[in-house]
Write an enzyme that holds these catalytic residues in place. Structure first.
Site, PDB file in Angstrom:
ATOM      1  N   CYS A  98       1.057  -1.315   0.049  1.00  0.00           N
ATOM      2  CA  CYS A  98      -0.061   0.093   0.023  1.00  0.00           C
ATOM      3  C   CYS A  98       0.812   1.402   0.132  1.00  0.00           C
ATOM      4  O   CYS A  98       1.291   1.723  -1.099  1.00  0.00           O
ATOM      5  CB  CYS A  98      -1.034  -0.036   1.058  1.00  0.00           C
ATOM      6  SG  CYS A  98      -2.377   0.974   1.028  1.00  0.00           S
ATOM      7  N   ARG A 131     -12.292   6.479  -2.595  1.00  0.00           N
ATOM      8  CA  ARG A 131     -11.242   5.506  -2.264  1.00  0.00           C
ATOM      9  C   ARG A 131     -11.615   4.234  -2.718  1.00  0.00           C
ATOM     10  O   ARG A 131     -12.883   3.811  -2.808  1.00  0.00           O
ATOM     11  CB  ARG A 131     -11.138   5.523  -0.741  1.00  0.00           C
ATOM     12  CG  ARG A 131     -10.375   6.925  -0.044  1.00  0.00           C
ATOM     13  CD  ARG A 131     -10.424   6.765   1.500  1.00  0.00           C
ATOM     14  NE  ARG A 131      -9.076   5.738   1.743  1.00  0.00           N
ATOM     15  CZ  ARG A 131      -8.000   6.061   1.625  1.00  0.00           C
ATOM     16  NH1 ARG A 131      -7.303   7.245   1.236  1.00  0.00           N
ATOM     17  NH2 ARG A 131      -6.779   5.055   2.011  1.00  0.00           N
ATOM     18  N   HIS A 195      -3.638  -5.575   1.863  1.00  0.00           N
ATOM     19  CA  HIS A 195      -3.480  -5.589   3.490  1.00  0.00           C
ATOM     20  C   HIS A 195      -4.007  -7.033   4.000  1.00  0.00           C
ATOM     21  O   HIS A 195      -4.597  -7.873   3.055  1.00  0.00           O
ATOM     22  CB  HIS A 195      -4.103  -4.538   4.055  1.00  0.00           C
ATOM     23  CG  HIS A 195      -3.520  -3.334   3.897  1.00  0.00           C
ATOM     24  ND1 HIS A 195      -2.264  -2.812   4.545  1.00  0.00           N
ATOM     25  CD2 HIS A 195      -3.972  -2.039   3.128  1.00  0.00           C
ATOM     26  CE1 HIS A 195      -1.990  -1.395   4.273  1.00  0.00           C
ATOM     27  NE2 HIS A 195      -2.964  -1.125   3.259  1.00  0.00           N
TER      28      HIS A 195
END
EC number: 6.3.5.13
Length: 249
Positions: A98, A131, A195
């Site tokens: 990320c 997002r 993640h």
């Protein structure tokens, strides 16, 4: 496997700043998978007050963080860019997740502000909206099973010519929500938005990293098999759930 190498050196960069969504679990996975095979791991945690060195590193890990934390980390790493670039070009293994992934490229454009990247991989990132959030599944050559995890990023990453993605998105958003690409593969660099943390859920990815580190260190990247029944069962549950349409993007 060669008996000469009994331990790999793992450099964990700035865990006090870059540890979103359990990214530190990636280090635990690497060390345990070495231990279970009778190999060791020497983990050096590098704080922001430290000066990192990569001369003896086998694996370098950069986790995820906010834009503010990325800027702090990048300022420090730019001072070591030449050494880190030499490590990468020499075949050193680097995992970046990320925020760490976004730092690998030439720049990260955040509106009017542009954060200079490390330039280790030919790629660019810009901040977009909305997002890109949710579970993700990726078909990748580095893993026999789809790579699963969680993504939450505003960045849209574009890979340069000749830079391979980690894989093809089969659920979720990936690099930009449009191209169907997720992450990057360059030499022994693996960058990704996944993640969760990444490696406990995807033992094939962990072993891909370990195999390349061992091959560089001792010329033998072979790994004894492990009983990954639990990990693979968990992976399958997630893949089946996502691809069945039970969960919406």
């Amino acid at each position: 496997m060669s008996a000469v190498v009994r331990s790999l050196n793992i450099v964990h960069l700035y865990p006090e700043l870059l540890n979103l969504y359990g990214d530190g679990g990636n280090i635990i996975t690497l060390t345990k998978r070495l231990e279970w095979r009778g190999l060791g791991a020497c983990v050096a945690e590098v704080a922001i007050s430290d000066t990192p060195t990569f001369a003896d590193a086998d694996i370098v890990f950069i986790g995820g963080g906010s834009d503010r934390e990325q800027a702090i980390v990048c300022e420090h790493l730019l001072e070591r860019r030449a050494e880190l670039s030499s490590f990468v070009e020499d075949g050193g293994v680097l995992l970046a997740v990320c925020g760490g992934y976004q730092l690998l490229g030439h720049s990260y454009a955040m509106g009017d502000d542009v954060l200079e990247g490390l330039g280790l991989v030919d790629m660019e990132t810009r901040r977009g909206a909305p997002r890109l959030i949710g579970n993700v599944a990726v078909e990748s050559p580095v893993s026999p099973q789809p790579v699963v995890g969680y993504e939450n990023h505003g960045g849209r990453t574009t890979l340069g010519e000749g830079v391979e993605p980690l894989g093809r998105v089969v659920f979720g958003h990936g690099n930009d929500g449009e191209s169907g690409k997720e992450g990057c593969l360059y030499r022994n660099v693996l960058g990704t938005y996944v993640h969760g943390p990444l490696l406990p859920k995807n033992p094939g990815v962990a072993d891909w990293l370990l195999s390349r580190a061992l091959d560089r260190r001792c010329g033998d990247g072979s790994l004894d098999p492990l009983d990954d029944a639990v990990e693979l069962a968990a992976n399958k549950v997630m893949v089946d759930r996502l691809l069945s349409g039970e969960e919406k993007e």
